[in-house]
Structure formats: structure tokens, C-alpha cells
Enzyme design. Structure first.
Site, PDB file in Angstrom:
ATOM      1  N   SER A 182       0.874  -1.238  -0.038  1.00  0.00           N
ATOM      2  CA  SER A 182       0.139  -0.166   0.140  1.00  0.00           C
ATOM      3  C   SER A 182       0.920   1.329  -0.005  1.00  0.00           C
ATOM      4  O   SER A 182       0.294   2.409  -0.505  1.00  0.00           O
ATOM      5  CB  SER A 182      -0.940  -0.106   1.064  1.00  0.00           C
ATOM      6  OG  SER A 182      -0.275  -0.039   2.303  1.00  0.00           O
ATOM      7  N   HIS A 210      -5.173  -3.813  -2.168  1.00  0.00           N
ATOM      8  CA  HIS A 210      -4.913  -2.866  -3.435  1.00  0.00           C
ATOM      9  C   HIS A 210      -4.834  -3.633  -4.641  1.00  0.00           C
ATOM     10  O   HIS A 210      -4.475  -2.861  -5.628  1.00  0.00           O
ATOM     11  CB  HIS A 210      -3.704  -2.100  -2.973  1.00  0.00           C
ATOM     12  CG  HIS A 210      -3.917  -1.194  -1.696  1.00  0.00           C
ATOM     13  ND1 HIS A 210      -4.348  -0.054  -1.702  1.00  0.00           N
ATOM     14  CD2 HIS A 210      -3.859  -1.619  -0.351  1.00  0.00           C
ATOM     15  CE1 HIS A 210      -4.404   0.505  -0.611  1.00  0.00           C
ATOM     16  NE2 HIS A 210      -3.970  -0.332   0.332  1.00  0.00           N
ATOM     17  N   LYS A 240     -11.996   0.281  -1.368  1.00  0.00           N
ATOM     18  CA  LYS A 240     -10.927   0.705  -2.709  1.00  0.00           C
ATOM     19  C   LYS A 240     -11.665   0.717  -3.952  1.00  0.00           C
ATOM     20  O   LYS A 240     -12.505   1.333  -4.283  1.00  0.00           O
ATOM     21  CB  LYS A 240      -9.810   0.174  -2.564  1.00  0.00           C
ATOM     22  CG  LYS A 240      -9.158   0.499  -1.211  1.00  0.00           C
ATOM     23  CD  LYS A 240      -8.233  -0.554  -0.986  1.00  0.00           C
ATOM     24  CE  LYS A 240      -7.184  -0.180   0.504  1.00  0.00           C
ATOM     25  NZ  LYS A 240      -8.191  -0.574   1.768  1.00  0.00           N
TER      26      LYS A 240
END
Length: 393
Positions: A182, A210, A240
Site C-alpha cells: 500500500s 490494493h 477501494k
């Protein structure tokens, strides 16, 4: 010493506030995906994990609204008791199919997913082995587990093998790594990790918070490397690329069934609200219907890495739409954040202890919906600020 003395002695944040260099907990007046407003100050947002730009997608927004109309605002109970809706089960079925596993289980947050999964699986006498750059939720899951934790140097496969080889004979071990890291935006060397796990009989869990929506056609790191069947557990978040809130763990049906009945963060937390479940479902559909978003965000990552490097910035080992601008000094990172903020660019400064002091950085991340004009303006602002602060020539 009184238990609250440490609170009164914590002055760093107040000092940064007094100096006008405090970059955290900034209240947004408005947010429109690629741009945000603080008061009357308009900024290009390159500090968000909204990789596919779906928070403002009409289909995602309408799905959340309609679910609220139908189910209300909350399930007011845990998944274990009265908090499971058919919507939860549909999302789990669709996620398992999407990432290529037998089953999936959704939690109320990504943090709870890691904490609950790891602490459920790693019992007394077991070992959990992690990359030193793994997310804090992985570290906390290891701390809550009754087993022992071992760590290896970031993406150092020789060190990982030494750690695995040094575990007691006959042990049970789970290796847990981020798929995409990240802070650095680099990718775990999954082929080598898979090979070592198979050699030493360890299970493998990949945190794809991610990576889902970004790598492997959106399916994550295992799909990126063609290793879906060799990864035991894939974790993902909805905060996300999925434009919502929550998390999931996907893997073999027996393993997911066990986690479902042993993960305390699932059993003792209220379930995902209907609006969040519906938004995640709609986002999944958009990912599959509009694959050009995934291609676009990766193209933007390539463009911005090249642009920053051409200006003379250090972007580390980034391979994804997460691009760190490594400054190497916490004070200068704060000064750069402030100058960019005033220039209309929103970034995230990251300093020790989140990263080593010599790696203090500005974390930048990009969305499929950023325009070429916005990206040009970002590079122009970085060029101006970088030169004025002596970060580049």
C-alpha cells in the site's frame, strides 16, 4: 504515572497544527471523485484508493439508495445471528466466482477480515510468517492469534526461505503477504512465494486490498501471475476499487466454513449494511462490464511513474497506480505536502513510524477517471514544488 499522562505528553500533532503543517483528519466539504473541496479550496485528489472511480458511478450509487429503501439502514446484528441477508450471500457467491475460488465470506471492514481470518486459523503451536511491509491489519491479526509470528525482509525470498526452513519440524505455518503493497505500490513476487510455500508445506494468504480491481483483469495478484489455484486464500476490501465499505476472504469451501464459525471479528460485529453490500455488488458488475476502467488506471500509473521519474523524483519500486514520491525526511515531506495542497493537489504524507525515516514520502494514487488535463496539472505542480524545495533540480 497516571494512565492518561501519555495523552498529555503527546504534543507532536499539536505542534504540527500550530505550524500549519498538520496533514491529517482534514474535513472535506465535498468530494467528486477526482476532485475534492476543503472549505472553498478546490483540489485534484491523488490521495484516494478509489482506483476505478466508482464512488460516483450512477449504477453504484443507485444500488446503494435502492437497498436502503428496501432493507433500511442497518441489519442491527451479526452475520452469525440475525445479520445475514440474501444480499450478503449473493455477494459472496459472485466474489468467489470472480476470483476463482470455491467460496467467499464478507466482513464489515477489510481490517476485520484480516484480523478475524488470521486469528481464527493460527492456533497454539502454529506459525504465521509475514512480510515486514505487510499492512497493520495483518500484524494485528498475528498479535491476536495464539500462534507465533515470524517476519521476513520485504520481498526477500532468500530470507523467507530461511525463516520457513528454521521453523520446527512438523509445524503448521501460514504465510501472509500483501499482493500490492500500500505504500510502495510494488507487487509481491508471488511465483517465488508459492514455490516456497509448496516446498515447506505452508498455507498462503494474499491480501489483495490494493490489487482487486487493478491487477489480473481486476481479479487480483494470483490472476496477474496465473496462480489462482496455487493461492489458498485471497483477501480483498470494498473500500477501494469496490467503492463501498467492507472486506472478504475467498478460498476453499471447508476453510471458509471454518473461518465463518471461528472469526471473532465476524461473529461479534454487526454485518455490512445493505447499502454497502449493494454498492459492492454493483461495483463488481461494473468491473466486469467496463474492463476499460482497469486498463485505464494502469495506463495512468505508467504515465505518472514516467512523468515523475523524468522530473527527477524517486518513485521506488512502484508497478501499480500507487506511486510513492520518496523524500527521505519527515519535515520536508510535510513541507512538500503543504505546498502541493496550496497548489491545488491533495496527497498523503507518510512518515515514521509508518515507514522508516529515510523513506518518508508522499503517497500518490490514481483513478481511472482522472483526466489527462488533471494529470498534467499534477505533474506541473510537483515540478514547481519540487524545485522550490530543492527536491529536484
Amino acid at each position: 504515572m497516571h494512565v492518561f499522562d501519555k495523552c498529555r505528553q503527546f504534543t507532536e500533532a499539536k505542534e504540527a497544527q500550530a505550524a500549519g503543517l498538520y496533514p491529517y483528519f482534514i474535513p472535506l466539504t465535498d468530494s467528486e471523485g477526482t476532485e475534492a473541496t476543503v472549505g472553498d479550496h478546490r483540489l485534484i485528489m491523488i490521495g484516494s484508493n478509489n482506483y476505478l472511480g466508482l464512488t460516483m458511478h450512477p449504477k453504484v450509487r443507485e444500488a446503494a439508495i435502492e437497498a436502503t429503501r428496501h432493507y433500511g439502514t442497518s441489519c442491527t446484528g451479526s452475520r452469525f445471528l440475525n445479520g445475514t441477508l440474501e444480499l450478503h450471500l449473493e455477494l459472496e457467491r459472485r466474489l468467489a466466482e470472480f476470483v476463482g475460488t470455491e467460496a467467499a465470506l464478507v466482513f464489515s471492514t477489510g481490517y476485520q477480515t484480516n484480523v478475524g481470518t488470521i486469528s481464527a486459523l493460527v492456533g497454539r503451536g502454529d506459525f504465521v510468517v509475514t512480510d515486514k511491509d505487510d499492512h497493520a491489519s495483518i500484524v494485528d491479526g498475528c498479535r491476536l492469534a495464539f500462534g507465533e509470528m515470524r517476519r521476513f525482509r520485504h520481498n526477500d525470498m532468500a530470507h523467507l526461505e530461511r525463516v520457513l526452513a528454521g521453523l520446527p519440524e512438523g509445524m503448521c505455518a501460514l504465510v501472509v503477504v500483501d499482493g500490492v503493497f500500500s505504500m510502495g505500490g510494488d507487487i509481491a513476487p508471488l511465483p517465488e512465494i508459492v514455490a516456497l510455500c509448496q516446498k515447506y508445506g505452508a498455507g498462503l494468504m494474499v491480501d489483495d486490498a490494493h490489487a482487486v480491481g487493478v491487477l489480473g483483469g481486476g481479479r487480483g495478484t494470483a490472476a496477474h501471475f496465473g496462480l489462482t489455484e496455487q493461492v489458498d486464500l485471497t483477501m480483498g476490501t470494498f473500500s477501494k476499487s469496490f467503492a463501498s465499505l467492507g472486506g472478504f476472504i475467498a478460498g476453499g469451501a471447508d476453510v471458509i466454513h471454518y473461518i465463518q464459525h471461528h472469526a471473532r471479528s465476524l461473529i461479534f460485529s454487526a454485518s455490512m449494511p445493505p447499502a454497502n453490500v449493494a454498492a459492492a455488488l454493483a461495483a463488481l458488475e461494473v468491473m466486469q462490464e467496463e474492463p476499460e476502467r482497469i486498463a485505464r488506471v494502469n495506463q495512468i500509473g505508467e504515465r505518472m511513474r514516467a512523468g515523475f521519474r523524468e522530473l527527477g523524483f524517486n518513485v521506488g519500486a512502484s508497478e501499480t497506480p500507487i506511486i510513492p514520491i520518496i523524500i527521505g525526511d519527515g519535515t520536508r515531506a510535510f513541507l512538500a505536502w503543504k505546498a502541493l495542497y496550496e497548489a491545488g493537489v491533495y496527497t498523503n504524507p507518510v512518515i515514521s513510524p509508518a515507514v522508516p525515516p529515510e523513506l518518508a514520502l508522499l503517497r500518490t494514487s490514481y483513478m481511472a477517471t482522472h483526466t489527462d488535463e488533471q494529470l498534467d496539472r499534477v505533474l506541473e505542480a510537483f515540478a514547481q514544488v519540487g524545485r522550490s524545495l530543492g527536491l529536484i533540480e
